[in-house]
Design a protein around this motif. Structure first.
Motif, PDB file in Angstrom:
ATOM      1  N   LEU A 192       0.848  -1.191   0.000  1.00  0.00           N
ATOM      2  CA  LEU A 192       0.000   0.000   0.000  1.00  0.00           C
ATOM      3  C   LEU A 192       0.885   1.243   0.000  1.00  0.00           C
ATOM      4  CD1 LEU A 192      -2.692  -0.994   2.649  1.00  0.00           C
ATOM      5  CD2 LEU A 192      -2.748  -1.322   0.187  1.00  0.00           C
ATOM      6  N   TYR A 193       0.527   2.231  -0.818  1.00  0.00           N
ATOM      7  CA  TYR A 193       1.299   3.470  -0.900  1.00  0.00           C
ATOM      8  C   TYR A 193       0.356   4.652  -1.084  1.00  0.00           C
ATOM      9  CZ  TYR A 193       0.492   2.761  -5.883  1.00  0.00           C
ATOM     10  OH  TYR A 193      -0.113   2.556  -7.102  1.00  0.00           O
ATOM     11  N   THR A 194       0.818   5.836  -0.687  1.00  0.00           N
ATOM     12  CA  THR A 194      -0.023   7.029  -0.765  1.00  0.00           C
ATOM     13  C   THR A 194      -0.011   7.614  -2.174  1.00  0.00           C
ATOM     14  OG1 THR A 194       1.815   8.405  -0.049  1.00  0.00           O
ATOM     15  CG2 THR A 194       0.318   7.638   1.651  1.00  0.00           C
ATOM     16  N   LEU A 195      -1.140   8.179  -2.559  1.00  0.00           N
ATOM     17  CA  LEU A 195      -1.261   8.838  -3.860  1.00  0.00           C
ATOM     18  C   LEU A 195      -1.156  10.357  -3.722  1.00  0.00           C
ATOM     19  CD1 LEU A 195      -4.217   6.710  -5.272  1.00  0.00           C
ATOM     20  CD2 LEU A 195      -1.795   6.487  -5.827  1.00  0.00           C
ATOM     21  N   ILE A 196      -1.300  10.857  -2.498  1.00  0.00           N
ATOM     22  CA  ILE A 196      -1.213  12.299  -2.226  1.00  0.00           C
ATOM     23  C   ILE A 196      -0.330  12.528  -1.002  1.00  0.00           C
ATOM     24  CG2 ILE A 196      -3.517  12.806  -3.168  1.00  0.00           C
ATOM     25  CD1 ILE A 196      -4.424  13.051  -0.164  1.00  0.00           C
ATOM     26  N   ASP A 197       0.094  13.779  -0.810  1.00  0.00           N
ATOM     27  CA  ASP A 197       0.738  14.155   0.444  1.00  0.00           C
ATOM     28  C   ASP A 197      -0.363  14.286   1.491  1.00  0.00           C
ATOM     29  OD1 ASP A 197       3.000  14.340  -1.074  1.00  0.00           O
ATOM     30  OD2 ASP A 197       3.143  16.515  -1.002  1.00  0.00           O
ATOM     31  N   GLY A 198      -0.216  13.607   2.603  1.00  0.00           N
ATOM     32  CA  GLY A 198      -1.258  13.712   3.618  1.00  0.00           C
ATOM     33  C   GLY A 198      -1.007  12.829   4.819  1.00  0.00           C
ATOM     34  N   TYR A 199      -2.013  12.772   5.678  1.00  0.00           N
ATOM     35  CA  TYR A 199      -1.936  12.019   6.922  1.00  0.00           C
ATOM     36  C   TYR A 199      -2.592  10.653   6.750  1.00  0.00           C
ATOM     37  CZ  TYR A 199      -0.571  16.461   8.916  1.00  0.00           C
ATOM     38  OH  TYR A 199       0.097  17.629   9.182  1.00  0.00           O
ATOM     39  N   ILE A 200      -1.993   9.653   7.358  1.00  0.00           N
ATOM     40  CA  ILE A 200      -2.476   8.278   7.249  1.00  0.00           C
ATOM     41  C   ILE A 200      -3.558   8.030   8.297  1.00  0.00           C
ATOM     42  CG2 ILE A 200      -1.798   5.840   7.324  1.00  0.00           C
ATOM     43  CD1 ILE A 200      -0.519   7.548   5.069  1.00  0.00           C
ATOM     44  N   LYS A 201      -4.601   7.319   7.876  1.00  0.00           N
ATOM     45  CA  LYS A 201      -5.678   6.948   8.797  1.00  0.00           C
ATOM     46  C   LYS A 201      -6.074   5.502   8.527  1.00  0.00           C
ATOM     47  CE  LYS A 201      -8.778   7.799  11.911  1.00  0.00           C
ATOM     48  NZ  LYS A 201      -8.338   7.959  13.287  1.00  0.00           N
ATOM     49  N   TYR A 202      -6.038   4.682   9.583  1.00  0.00           N
ATOM     50  CA  TYR A 202      -6.484   3.290   9.487  1.00  0.00           C
ATOM     51  C   TYR A 202      -7.905   3.199  10.021  1.00  0.00           C
ATOM     52  CZ  TYR A 202      -1.603   2.041   8.695  1.00  0.00           C
ATOM     53  OH  TYR A 202      -0.337   1.937   8.174  1.00  0.00           O
ATOM     54  N   ALA A 203      -8.732   2.377   9.385  1.00  0.00           N
ATOM     55  CA  ALA A 203     -10.123   2.220   9.809  1.00  0.00           C
ATOM     56  C   ALA A 203     -10.582   0.790   9.551  1.00  0.00           C
ATOM     57  CB  ALA A 203     -11.018   3.194   9.055  1.00  0.00           C
ATOM     58  N   LYS A 246     -14.009  -1.227   8.461  1.00  0.00           N
ATOM     59  CA  LYS A 246     -15.371  -1.126   7.938  1.00  0.00           C
ATOM     60  C   LYS A 246     -15.790  -2.497   7.439  1.00  0.00           C
ATOM     61  CE  LYS A 246     -14.718   3.602   6.348  1.00  0.00           C
ATOM     62  NZ  LYS A 246     -14.504   4.445   5.184  1.00  0.00           N
ATOM     63  N   ARG A 247     -16.934  -2.968   7.884  1.00  0.00           N
ATOM     64  CA  ARG A 247     -17.465  -4.272   7.487  1.00  0.00           C
ATOM     65  C   ARG A 247     -16.421  -5.387   7.637  1.00  0.00           C
ATOM     66  NH1 ARG A 247     -18.366  -1.603   2.846  1.00  0.00           N
ATOM     67  NH2 ARG A 247     -20.146  -0.231   2.860  1.00  0.00           N
ATOM     68  N   ASN A 248     -15.784  -5.434   8.791  1.00  0.00           N
ATOM     69  CA  ASN A 248     -14.778  -6.453   9.119  1.00  0.00           C
ATOM     70  C   ASN A 248     -13.563  -6.451   8.196  1.00  0.00           C
ATOM     71  OD1 ASN A 248     -15.894  -7.435  11.432  1.00  0.00           O
ATOM     72  ND2 ASN A 248     -16.921  -9.165  10.463  1.00  0.00           N
ATOM     73  N   ARG A 249     -13.276  -5.313   7.580  1.00  0.00           N
ATOM     74  CA  ARG A 249     -12.078  -5.163   6.756  1.00  0.00           C
ATOM     75  C   ARG A 249     -11.283  -3.972   7.255  1.00  0.00           C
ATOM     76  NH1 ARG A 249     -13.007  -5.788   0.248  1.00  0.00           N
ATOM     77  NH2 ARG A 249     -13.132  -8.043   0.220  1.00  0.00           N
ATOM     78  N   LYS A 250      -9.964  -4.111   7.247  1.00  0.00           N
ATOM     79  CA  LYS A 250      -9.109  -2.994   7.636  1.00  0.00           C
ATOM     80  C   LYS A 250      -8.744  -2.201   6.387  1.00  0.00           C
ATOM     81  CE  LYS A 250      -7.141  -5.483  11.511  1.00  0.00           C
ATOM     82  NZ  LYS A 250      -5.952  -6.145  12.042  1.00  0.00           N
ATOM     83  N   TYR A 251      -8.807  -0.879   6.500  1.00  0.00           N
ATOM     84  CA  TYR A 251      -8.486   0.010   5.387  1.00  0.00           C
ATOM     85  C   TYR A 251      -7.442   1.031   5.820  1.00  0.00           C
ATOM     86  CZ  TYR A 251     -12.622  -1.686   2.904  1.00  0.00           C
ATOM     87  OH  TYR A 251     -13.534  -2.474   2.255  1.00  0.00           O
ATOM     88  N   ALA A 252      -6.589   1.409   4.882  1.00  0.00           N
ATOM     89  CA  ALA A 252      -5.638   2.496   5.096  1.00  0.00           C
ATOM     90  C   ALA A 252      -5.982   3.598   4.100  1.00  0.00           C
ATOM     91  CB  ALA A 252      -4.215   2.012   4.879  1.00  0.00           C
ATOM     92  N   SER A 253      -6.122   4.819   4.604  1.00  0.00           N
ATOM     93  CA  SER A 253      -6.456   5.964   3.763  1.00  0.00           C
ATOM     94  C   SER A 253      -5.478   7.094   4.032  1.00  0.00           C
ATOM     95  CB  SER A 253      -7.880   6.443   4.059  1.00  0.00           C
ATOM     96  OG  SER A 253      -8.807   5.412   3.824  1.00  0.00           O
ATOM     97  N   ALA A 254      -5.455   8.061   3.111  1.00  0.00           N
ATOM     98  CA  ALA A 254      -4.620   9.250   3.283  1.00  0.00           C
ATOM     99  C   ALA A 254      -5.489  10.483   3.053  1.00  0.00           C
ATOM    100  CB  ALA A 254      -3.455   9.232   2.303  1.00  0.00           C
ATOM    101  N   PHE A 255      -5.374  11.459   3.958  1.00  0.00           N
ATOM    102  CA  PHE A 255      -6.152  12.688   3.879  1.00  0.00           C
ATOM    103  C   PHE A 255      -5.230  13.889   3.992  1.00  0.00           C
ATOM    104  CE2 PHE A 255      -8.943   9.466   5.772  1.00  0.00           C
ATOM    105  CZ  PHE A 255      -9.995   9.492   4.870  1.00  0.00           C
TER     106      PHE A 255
END
Length: 85
Positions: free
Chosen positions: A59-70, A72-81
């Protein structure tokens, strides 16, 4: 003649090096675009918003931003904001 009997050989004694998998950036950390967030085998963590996935499931970021793990529906997600959430 040999003083001691030959010890023989063994088929054990080898081990592969660790693959350095796992989390590279934690929740709330700032990342530049293209930074690796998580190295994994299979999709242990899925890509969320503004996160891409490589052919080896990295997994890698597409933008400059802060990482957030969540979760949802029994799946782990990594996002960048751009803004810290």
């Amino acid at each position: 003649m040999a003083k001691t009997k030959s010890g023989g050989s063994t088929s054990n004694g080898r081990d592969s090096k660790g693959r350095r998998l796992g989390q590279k950036l934690g929740d709330g950390q700032f990342a530049l675009a293209g930074s690796i967030i998580y190295r994994q085998r299979g999709t242990k963590i899925h890509p969320g918003e503004n996160v891409g996935i490589g052919k080896d499931h990295t997994l890698y970021t597409l933008i400059d931003g802060y990482i957030k793990y969540a979760i949802k529906r029994n799946r782990k997600y990594a996002s960048a904001f751009e803004e810290r959430k």
